[in-house]
Design an enzyme around this catalytic site. Structure first.
Site, short mmCIF file in Angstrom:
data_model
loop_
_atom_site.label_atom_id
_atom_site.label_comp_id
_atom_site.label_asym_id
_atom_site.label_seq_id
_atom_site.Cartn_x
_atom_site.Cartn_y
_atom_site.Cartn_z
N CYS A 44 7.64 -3.64 -3.38
CA CYS A 44 6.71 -2.94 -4.28
C CYS A 44 6.49 -3.69 -5.59
O CYS A 44 5.56 -3.37 -6.33
CB CYS A 44 7.23 -1.53 -4.56
SG CYS A 44 7.37 -0.54 -3.07
N HIS A 83 3.55 0.90 -10.81
CA HIS A 83 3.59 0.98 -9.35
C HIS A 83 3.58 2.46 -8.98
O HIS A 83 4.36 3.26 -9.51
CB HIS A 83 4.86 0.30 -8.83
CG HIS A 83 5.16 0.64 -7.42
ND1 HIS A 83 4.23 0.48 -6.41
CD2 HIS A 83 6.27 1.15 -6.83
CE1 HIS A 83 4.78 0.88 -5.28
NE2 HIS A 83 6.01 1.29 -5.50
N ASN A 138 2.25 5.80 -1.82
CA ASN A 138 2.79 4.50 -2.21
C ASN A 138 2.33 3.43 -1.21
O ASN A 138 2.77 3.41 -0.07
CB ASN A 138 4.32 4.61 -2.23
CG ASN A 138 5.01 3.31 -2.60
OD1 ASN A 138 4.40 2.25 -2.61
ND2 ASN A 138 6.30 3.39 -2.90
N1 ACO Z 1 10.42 18.35 2.71
C1 ACO Z 1 11.29 19.34 2.47
N2 ACO Z 1 12.56 19.14 2.11
C2 ACO Z 1 12.96 17.84 1.96
C3 ACO Z 1 12.10 16.75 2.20
C4 ACO Z 1 10.78 17.04 2.59
N3 ACO Z 1 9.86 16.09 2.85
N4 ACO Z 1 12.77 15.60 1.98
C5 ACO Z 1 14.01 15.95 1.62
N5 ACO Z 1 14.13 17.29 1.61
C6 ACO Z 1 15.28 18.11 1.30
C7 ACO Z 1 16.57 17.37 1.45
O1 ACO Z 1 17.04 17.42 2.79
C8 ACO Z 1 17.46 18.13 0.51
O2 ACO Z 1 17.89 19.30 1.14
P1 ACO Z 1 19.38 19.85 0.95
O3 ACO Z 1 19.49 20.15 -0.52
O4 ACO Z 1 19.40 21.04 1.83
O5 ACO Z 1 20.26 18.72 1.39
C9 ACO Z 1 16.52 18.54 -0.63
O6 ACO Z 1 15.20 18.45 -0.08
C10 ACO Z 1 16.61 17.65 -1.83
O7 ACO Z 1 16.58 16.29 -1.41
P2 ACO Z 1 16.52 15.10 -2.42
O8 ACO Z 1 16.62 13.81 -1.66
O9 ACO Z 1 17.52 15.35 -3.50
O10 ACO Z 1 15.07 15.28 -3.02
P3 ACO Z 1 14.43 14.56 -4.26
O11 ACO Z 1 14.02 15.55 -5.27
O12 ACO Z 1 15.27 13.41 -4.70
O13 ACO Z 1 13.08 14.01 -3.64
C11 ACO Z 1 12.21 11.90 -2.93
C12 ACO Z 1 13.13 13.05 -2.58
C13 ACO Z 1 10.81 12.44 -3.03
C14 ACO Z 1 12.28 10.86 -1.83
C15 ACO Z 1 12.64 11.30 -4.28
O14 ACO Z 1 14.03 11.04 -4.28
C16 ACO Z 1 11.92 10.03 -4.61
O15 ACO Z 1 10.71 9.98 -4.71
N6 ACO Z 1 12.66 8.94 -4.85
C17 ACO Z 1 12.06 7.69 -5.16
C18 ACO Z 1 11.88 6.95 -3.90
C19 ACO Z 1 10.68 6.08 -3.92
O16 ACO Z 1 9.77 6.16 -4.71
N7 ACO Z 1 10.64 5.20 -2.93
C20 ACO Z 1 9.49 4.43 -2.70
C21 ACO Z 1 9.79 3.08 -2.39
S1 ACO Z 1 10.50 2.18 -3.65
C22 ACO Z 1 9.57 2.26 -4.87
O17 ACO Z 1 8.42 2.10 -4.69
C23 ACO Z 1 10.23 2.61 -6.07
#
Ligand code: ACO
Length: 335
Positions: A119, A261, A291
């Site tokens: 990215c 990004h 993304n």
């Molecule tokens: N729908 C519903 N529930 C979900 C989903 C979904 N799509 N995905 C995860 N959950 C659940 C999990 O299982 C968890 O449940 P639990 O509490 O029962 O275990 C709960 O939601 C919370 O999960 P988290 O992983 O803590 O959720 P978070 O708020 O961190 O959101 C996300 C997840 C959106 C992936 C976030 O962490 C994020 O955006 N991180 C950055 C990652 C990123 O941007 N990557 C892109 C590539 S790299 C870059 O470009 C930077």
């Protein structure tokens, strides 16, 4: 002819272009394949829909279309381009996809090669191209960011499949002897934290003859520790931008646009807040495209230039961040 007095060689931004696939995959569509909802995805990421390449679309084709747009805006003939740098993690050809774009454009005088930094790829490619221009080696460069992550997403993993889409963007930049619009930059890598986000080769092996195995040329799906990537982004990105602004003697209130990004709206909001840059100045199209990896920055910029949001001479600070881990920032004026 370019004046190669190195103190005087600056960078000018001459054109931009982009391409997005036709197929739209909405949050409602994703809710049919994994346990999630439109509301959850929107609240946690800001994404409503993303574009998915079909069988006729590819990094080469999308990159070509984006490059064509940048050439047209710059009013350059393809034969005047000296360098084509393609930032991608998903080339059509592991030997390099930039040469195929060069051929399709008819840019027969350009050297063309790929660069991979996930990215952060577009930012790394922009700075790499700028170094060739600043040293007087080349005069005109096309910098392309294109990715087709849909091919590597695990469509059964609700924690990551909601984030990614496909697309491409490109900029035409030129060495310039009487002005400079690319001020400063910082690029960083931390391979020690590389395990947070990977698209790695599979360990599957087959035998060639007795006792001699080879690893099959096959890739796993994207694996991601979302929370760690999130923490990395909201800590490192404001820091790297803040340091760059100080280094270049600017304050965050001088900035016209924050061009990050496009990873997650919550990351964009958090970075804007930490830098004290108001929401109206934070460029975002996450809702429509998700993304698109190396494509997000030039795609966002091209859209903003074409809809006249970003204007000639606007001061923009940009930051790429992602797998590697890799990140960085650059400060520039459009034009
Ligand atoms: N729908 C519903 N529930 C979900 C989903 C979904 N799509 N995905 C995860 N959950 C659940 C999990 O299982 C968890 O449940 P639990 O509490 O029962 O275990 C709960 O939601 C919370 O999960 P988290 O992983 O803590 O959720 P978070 O708020 O961190 O959101 C996300 C997840 C959106 C992936 C976030 O962490 C994020 O955006 N991180 C950055 C990652 C990123 O941007 N990557 C892109 C590539 S790299 C870059 O470009 C930077």
């Amino acid at each position: 002819m370019l004046d190669t007095n190195l103190d005087k060689v600056g960078i000018a931004f001459r054109g931009s272009g982009s391409y997005i696939p036709e197929q739209i995959l909405t949050n409602a569509d994703i809710s049919k394949i994994v346990d999630t909802s439109d509301k959850w995805i929107k609240t946690r990421t800001g994404i409503s829909e993303r574009r998915i390449s079909d069988k006729n679309e590819s990094v080469c084709q999308m990159g070509y279309e984006a490059a064509l747009g940048a050439l047209e805006m710059a009013d350059w003939s393809s034969e005047t381009v000296d360098l084509i740098l393609l930032a991608t993690s998903t080339p059509n050809d592991l030997f390099g996809s930039a040469p195929s774009i060069q051929a399709k454009l008819g840019a027969k005088n350009a050297v063309a090669f790929d660069l991979t930094a996930a990215c952060s790829g577009f930012l790394f490619a922009l700075i790499t191209a700028a170094q060739y221009l600043r040293t007087g080696t080349f005069k005109r460069a096309l910098v392309i960011g294109a990715d087709q992550l849909s091919s590597f997403v695990n469509w059964g993993d609700r924690g990551s499949c909601i984030l990614f889409g496909d697309g491409a963007g490109a900029l035409a930049i030129e060495a310039c002897s009487d002005s400079n619009n690319l001020y400063g930059f910082t690029l960083k890598t931390d391979g020690y934290r590389g395990g947070f986000l990977n698209l790695s080769i599979s360990d599957d092996q087959e035998e060639i003859i007795d006792n001699i195995n080879y690893k099959k040329g096959k890739y796993r799906n994207i694996t991601m520790n979302g929370q760690e990537v999130y923490k990395f982004a909201v800590r490192e990105v404001p820091l790297v931008i803040d340091n760059l602004l100080k280094q270049e003697n600017y304050k965050s209130c001088d900035i016209d646009w924050l061009l990050l990004h496009q990873a997650n709206q919550r990351i964009l909001d958090a970075v804007g807040d930490r830098l004290d840059i108001s929401k109206e100045k934070v460029l975002t199209n996450l809702s429509n495209y998700g993304n698109t990896s190396a494509a997000t920055i030039p795609l966002m910029l091209d859209e903003s230039i074409r809809n006249k949001k970003v204007k000639q001479n606007d001061l923009i600070v940009t930051s790429g961040f992602g797998a590697g881990l890799s990140w960085g920032a650059a400060l520039f004026r459009w034009g």
